[in-house]
Design an enzyme around this catalytic site. Sequence first.
Site, PDB file in Angstrom:
ATOM      1  N   CYS A 176       0.329  11.395  -1.619  1.00  0.00           N
ATOM      2  CA  CYS A 176       0.756  10.190  -0.904  1.00  0.00           C
ATOM      3  C   CYS A 176       1.960  10.455  -0.009  1.00  0.00           C
ATOM      4  O   CYS A 176       2.188   9.725   0.950  1.00  0.00           O
ATOM      5  CB  CYS A 176       1.069   9.075  -1.886  1.00  0.00           C
ATOM      6  SG  CYS A 176       2.277   9.531  -3.152  1.00  0.00           S
ATOM      7  N   GLU A 181      -4.598   5.718   5.542  1.00  0.00           N
ATOM      8  CA  GLU A 181      -4.264   6.821   4.640  1.00  0.00           C
ATOM      9  C   GLU A 181      -5.543   7.598   4.339  1.00  0.00           C
ATOM     10  O   GLU A 181      -6.393   7.144   3.575  1.00  0.00           O
ATOM     11  CB  GLU A 181      -3.630   6.326   3.341  1.00  0.00           C
ATOM     12  CG  GLU A 181      -3.180   7.490   2.474  1.00  0.00           C
ATOM     13  CD  GLU A 181      -2.574   7.069   1.139  1.00  0.00           C
ATOM     14  OE1 GLU A 181      -1.676   7.777   0.663  1.00  0.00           O
ATOM     15  OE2 GLU A 181      -3.015   6.046   0.583  1.00  0.00           O
ATOM     16  N   LYS A 190      -3.671   5.343 -19.045  1.00  0.00           N
ATOM     17  CA  LYS A 190      -5.035   5.558 -18.566  1.00  0.00           C
ATOM     18  C   LYS A 190      -4.982   6.537 -17.393  1.00  0.00           C
ATOM     19  O   LYS A 190      -4.580   6.168 -16.289  1.00  0.00           O
ATOM     20  CB  LYS A 190      -5.710   4.265 -18.111  1.00  0.00           C
ATOM     21  CG  LYS A 190      -7.225   4.478 -17.883  1.00  0.00           C
ATOM     22  CD  LYS A 190      -7.848   3.477 -16.939  1.00  0.00           C
ATOM     23  CE  LYS A 190      -7.747   3.886 -15.510  1.00  0.00           C
ATOM     24  NZ  LYS A 190      -8.528   5.110 -15.150  1.00  0.00           N
ATOM     25  N   GLU A 224       3.928   2.856  -7.353  1.00  0.00           N
ATOM     26  CA  GLU A 224       4.075   3.902  -6.348  1.00  0.00           C
ATOM     27  C   GLU A 224       2.723   4.051  -5.664  1.00  0.00           C
ATOM     28  O   GLU A 224       1.763   4.535  -6.262  1.00  0.00           O
ATOM     29  CB  GLU A 224       4.509   5.232  -6.960  1.00  0.00           C
ATOM     30  CG  GLU A 224       4.746   6.301  -5.909  1.00  0.00           C
ATOM     31  CD  GLU A 224       4.987   7.678  -6.496  1.00  0.00           C
ATOM     32  OE1 GLU A 224       4.507   8.657  -5.886  1.00  0.00           O
ATOM     33  OE2 GLU A 224       5.627   7.784  -7.553  1.00  0.00           O
TER      34      GLU A 224
END
Length: 492
Positions: A283, A382, A174, A249
Site C-alpha cells: 500500500c 490503487e 483473521k 490502515e
Amino acid sequence: MDLPLATSLIDGAPDRAQHGHRLEVIDPATELPLCELEEADAPAVDRAVRSARRAFSGWSRMGTDQRNDILYAIHDRLIAEAEPLAELEARTTGLPIRTLAGLVRRAAINFRSFAEVASTLSGESYSQNPDYLTYVTREPKGVAALISPWNAPLALSSMRIATCIAFGNTCVLKPSEYTPQSVLRMVELMHEAGLPDGVVNVVNGRGGVTGAALVDHAEIDMVGFTGGTATGRHIMAAAGRRLKPSIMELGGKSAAIVCADADFERALDGTLAGIYASNGQQCLGSSRILVDRRIADRFIAEFVRRTKAMRIGSPVDPTTEMGPLAFKAHHDRVLSYLDVAASDGAEVLCGGGRPEGLDKGWYMEPIAVLAKDNASRVCQDEIFGPFASFLIFDTLDQAIEIANASDFGLVAYAWTSDLGAAMRCSREIRAGTIWINTPMMRELRAPFGGFKDSGTGRDGATSSADFFTELKTTSIALRDVALPQFGAAAKE
C-alpha cells in the site's frame, strides 16, 4: 494426494469447524495446491472470541514486566525460526526470499518494540484542588478483532497482534484466506515461547463469512484492519453499528517526487525499490513517479532499462528480485490496467508479458507507463502491483499539487538536495508519512497511518497505546468535604 489442513487455532490448539467450508490455498509460483483451508464458521468464531474473553482476565492483570518477558521470548523464538518462516511465506505469497529476510525480522521486532513501549507508559496526577487527589490510569480495552492482509502476512499480522497484546488486551486474528500458513505457524511459535492459551486466537476463512462473524460479535471491543479501502469502509460501518472503535490502515496511491537536483542514482534506486519491492504489492508503494522535466528523459530511460533487467523467478531463489503475484484474480486485475492505460492515452514503456521460461505461476514482467495526466485511472486507482505510472512536472508547486490530487494520502516520497524543497514537501503534501531521500523507512515509535481514503487512526508508540487502552480517572477526597444532605430536613 492428501493436502495439509490449515485450521483455526483457538485456546492454544487446532480447532475444527463443525461445518467448515474447504478452500484450496495455491502456490503462486506453480499454480499447485499447497494446503486446504478449513473456514471458521460462526460457532468457531464464537469459540475463539470466548477464549479471548476468558484469557483477558489473567493477561490484563499480569504485571507489565511479566508480560514483557513473554513478548521478548516471542521475539527470540521468531528470530530463531526466521529461515523456515521466510520460506513458508515465500511459497504462499510469492514474495522473494531476499525480501522476506527483512520482513520476518520486522515481525519479531514488533513484539520487542511494543514491549518496550508498554514499559514506558505512565499515568497522570492532579493535585491543584487541595481537597482532592485525582489520578489517571490506563487500562487494557478488552478483546480485539484483528484482520490482516495477504501481501505481507507476517509483518502486518504481527504489527496488529503486538500493538494489541503488549498493553494487556487479547485478540482473535483473521489472516487472509490466500495466505494462512505462515501466520498460523507464527502464532504456534508464540505459544511455544510461553504465550498463555487464548491470548491470541486465529480463525481462518473469507471476509464475508469468518470476518463478518468476527467483527459483529457482541464480545468484541475494538477492530483493527489492514487492507483495501473498500473493505475497510465495510468493516468500519459494521463495527460502527455496535459503537466499536476501529483502526484502519488502508490503500494508497503514493507520489514520489524526483527533483532535478536529486542524487540521480539514489533517486533511481529508491523509486525502483519503492514500486517493485514486494512484487509491487504494498500500500505504501511509490506508484506515481513525478519527475522534473529537466531530467525526465534520462531518468525514465534508465528506470526502464533497470526494470527490464530485473531478475524474475522462483520466490525461494535468493537471487530473485521479483516473484509471482499472490493469486490469479489479482494477477489478472493488474494486467487489465494495460488496457486501461491504453484507453487513457498513456504510453506503455515496458512490461506486462510473461517472463521467458516461466510457463507456470502468476508471473509478469514489471510494468511502467508514461501517463497522459494525473486524472488518468492508472494515476488514481490503487493497482497494487508492479505497475509504475510516470508524470512530468515543471515546478515544485505543480508536483505538490499533483501529489495531493488523489483520494489517498498514506505516504509520499521526495528526492531532492534542496532543504527548502524537502521541507515544503513535508509541510504541504497531505499524507501520513513523508520520506525524504529514502524509500520505506519505518520508525516504529512514530505514528503511521493515512489521510483521506488511506485510513483512520495510527500505529506507533503513543498512538497504539491511545487506541488499545482506556483512560480511567480516579478522584480521592483528602478530607471530609461538605456534602449536600438530601432529605435531612425530614428527620426534624
